[in-house]
Motif scaffolding. Sequence first.
Motif, mmCIF file in Angstrom:
data_model
loop_
_atom_site.group_PDB
_atom_site.id
_atom_site.type_symbol
_atom_site.label_atom_id
_atom_site.label_comp_id
_atom_site.label_asym_id
_atom_site.label_seq_id
_atom_site.Cartn_x
_atom_site.Cartn_y
_atom_site.Cartn_z
ATOM 1 N N MET A 242 16.804 9.991 35.664
ATOM 2 C CA MET A 242 17.711 10.788 36.654
ATOM 3 C C MET A 242 17.069 12.071 36.983
ATOM 4 O O MET A 242 16.570 12.648 36.014
ATOM 5 C CB MET A 242 19.022 10.900 36.093
ATOM 6 N N SER B 51 21.332 15.172 42.207
ATOM 7 C CA SER B 51 20.676 14.212 41.279
ATOM 8 C C SER B 51 20.388 12.901 41.833
ATOM 9 O O SER B 51 21.132 12.344 42.720
ATOM 10 C CB SER B 51 21.754 13.988 40.190
ATOM 11 N N ILE C 74 18.275 9.064 41.395
ATOM 12 C CA ILE C 74 18.051 8.159 40.280
ATOM 13 C C ILE C 74 16.996 7.127 40.711
ATOM 14 O O ILE C 74 17.332 6.804 41.879
ATOM 15 C CB ILE C 74 19.367 7.631 40.049
#
Lengths: 405, 417
Positions: free
Chosen positions: A385, A397, A399
């Motif tokens: 992340m 964020s 991922i």
Amino acid sequence: MELRIAVTGIGLVTPVGAGRDGVWKALLAGRSGIGPVESFDTSRFNVHLGAEVRNFHAEPWVRRLAAKALGRASQLAIAAARMALEDAGVDPEDVAPERAGVAMGTTSGEPLEVERFDDCFLAGEMEKIGTEFISLYPCHMIAAHVARELGFAGPNTMIPTACAAGNYAIAHAMDVLRSGRAELMLAGGADAFSRITYTGFSRLGAIAPERCQPFDRNRKGMIPGEGAAVLVLEPFPRAVARGARIYAELAGYGLSCDAHHMTAAHPEGDGAARAMLRALADVGASPNEVSYISAHGTGTPTNDRLEIAAVRRVFGEGARRTPMSSIKSMIGHTMGAASAIEAAVCSLAVAEDRIPPTMNLEEPEEEDLDFVPNMAREHRVVLAMNNAYAFGGNNASVIFRKAEA
Amino acid sequence: MRQRVVVTGAGALSPLADSPAGLHAALCAGRSGLKPIELFPTDTIGPRQAGEIRPFEPRDYLGDRNLRPIDRTSRLLLVAAQQALEASGWTAEMRASREVGLVLGTTFCSVRTIAEFDRRGLQLGPSYASPLDFANSVINAAAGQAAIWHGLRGVNSTISAGEASGLQALAYAVGLIRSGRAAALLAGGVEELCLESFLGYLRAGRLSGSNGHQVEEIPEEISVPFHARRNGFAQAEGAALLMLEDAEAAAGRGAAVLAEILGHGSAFDVEGTEAGAVTAVARAVRLALEDAALSPGDVDALSASANGGVAGDRAEARGVAEAIGRRAAELPVTAVKSMLGEALGASGGLQAVAALGTLRHGVLPGILGLEEVEPGLPLPGVSTRNRDVAARRILLTALSADGHACAVLLGKEEGSS
């Protein structure tokens, strides 16, 4: 099932060197790119360190355009873009131009051009301001120059969301690919070292006098830097069909806004937590599946505290088991490039099961958390992340997931 | 079936009016927003016209809250955002429990703030530069200030593409709503008028009547879009936002729907030539039509971004004509910058807000001052007169001088009158 997006190329220009391999080795070795500022005189400041890109020559990378007619951030971006395409084994000539796009992030665009404007203004030499201010300064010229250099005529987007901009650009590129509006995207961020940025952070008292120590009890601030990073992104079917090496899957993202304060994050990390939770929901993963957190980790007391609070809110007890490191301890805060460089690091961590350290960490802010102190680590990384936070309360964020997972 | 994106409110501040309704009325009245510059000293540039918003008293709109840390760009934006939130019925209580976001187009945010911050540091020393100014020096500062002021906790993003910033911001917001990443987003743009950008465009030869460094002999300024003797644009400022919502979510809260975004398309001119720009505009328009599953015959009017730029206006017209074929012969065309000037990041939002007025009232504003049309212009539907158009679908196009082409199709919501 949504189209899966692959990271197939990485281009990096950073204060610890250029190129995927060199930068990755330097970060794993804990090398520092921080030193006395050379690009302008800091004698009137009470701090003097910066993370500049030294010995950068644009000419080998800028081939179609004239390097001298570009701002520094554009030069850095084009170099990173060319490196990423070479790394991906993509010859730009072989790509259908209208199916290839560019999404870039930045904090300041080409600040050196405003500085030149101001120098002329204060010297009473307004007549020296010529056509170049408008042809070089506006931040959208970074993405425009990359596209012109490479002949990429698809969607061209510049996202100046400050210190989270690289993540915003990468996230947007993912959506462009999923919606079928392009089949190949260059996405990343770029910023040039600037007197304006340096003055600003010094006025906020945010610049560390000696070294950058994210998550250390005795940390004294961040170190302004510069650089560029670009990822080559393409749908899995395309990457597989051409036999490309896939570093990682760009799996999903979450964005949010603190709506709290321009330069200070929400004290409980409310927006940061919402961005992380949204990213996890986007990839359908629970927090305990995250193997590595690439922290925003600037090294300022307020950032690090909020980030720890937010991670604890999202991960709960699991925060203690999840390694979290900040490469800003080595390359400083490269502004709009920072989260793009960190996205490259996440992709490499996923590909190689290695995690770069947080350097200069002597007394961890919180004993029970794992900041990967001072030594790189072998560690299976399935989900990485990448967190980024910016002025304006912009949180992002992103991922990355192991390709075969 | 993908999510539909509807417009439930709008806000607009421009040199012509301080409301969306006022904007359409002023455009239909053929008023010009251009006036002699008072915002900054013009001794180095000579007497010139610009689309300045004057008078502008932020307190008249925003009340007593502390405006000191907020610069002109952000103040313009705060007002437009407040209007769009009020018009769409998103109260502060609702925004506290449900996320509303903001996608903002801007070219510079405030290059004046950035430059003043730098100059103060240079003149007095770095320790005298203002931290408040520094907070406003990032290009996403206005979007951040609006988020704080209005409690916008959703996606907050800033998009820069010069004159195409506003339409690109709308397209970006549509993408986020369609993919389920946001349910309610303010989208549009902002730009302030200031010496730094004005001087820049002047020296780049982009402003009407630019003649390099001469102050004394300023040629006649003709910033009329598609005019045979046009010689550049008149710079302006403004802020304009649409409230875009997921159609189901908007219906769920009982919101009145003004219009729908039917489709969008983007392309980039890598050549930096007129031919390259034509191709990019044509591709953006075709992609927008394809995205909306419509054919050229379904388009009832065009709002072009033409601003008086010599090459750009022609490239935009040729690109649209190339994409819509025979439809170009009859399509009614407006170019609101004939009255508003070129407000850069705010322009796309202003085009969109004006188009909402056309959808509602059935009147497409004429192009002020277009007494002499460029010979051979492939869009013969330009006119100085207002046209009665029972428009159901309006095509908005934008072309930046640096090669960004964007097209957005705005339609009356199906079933609305």
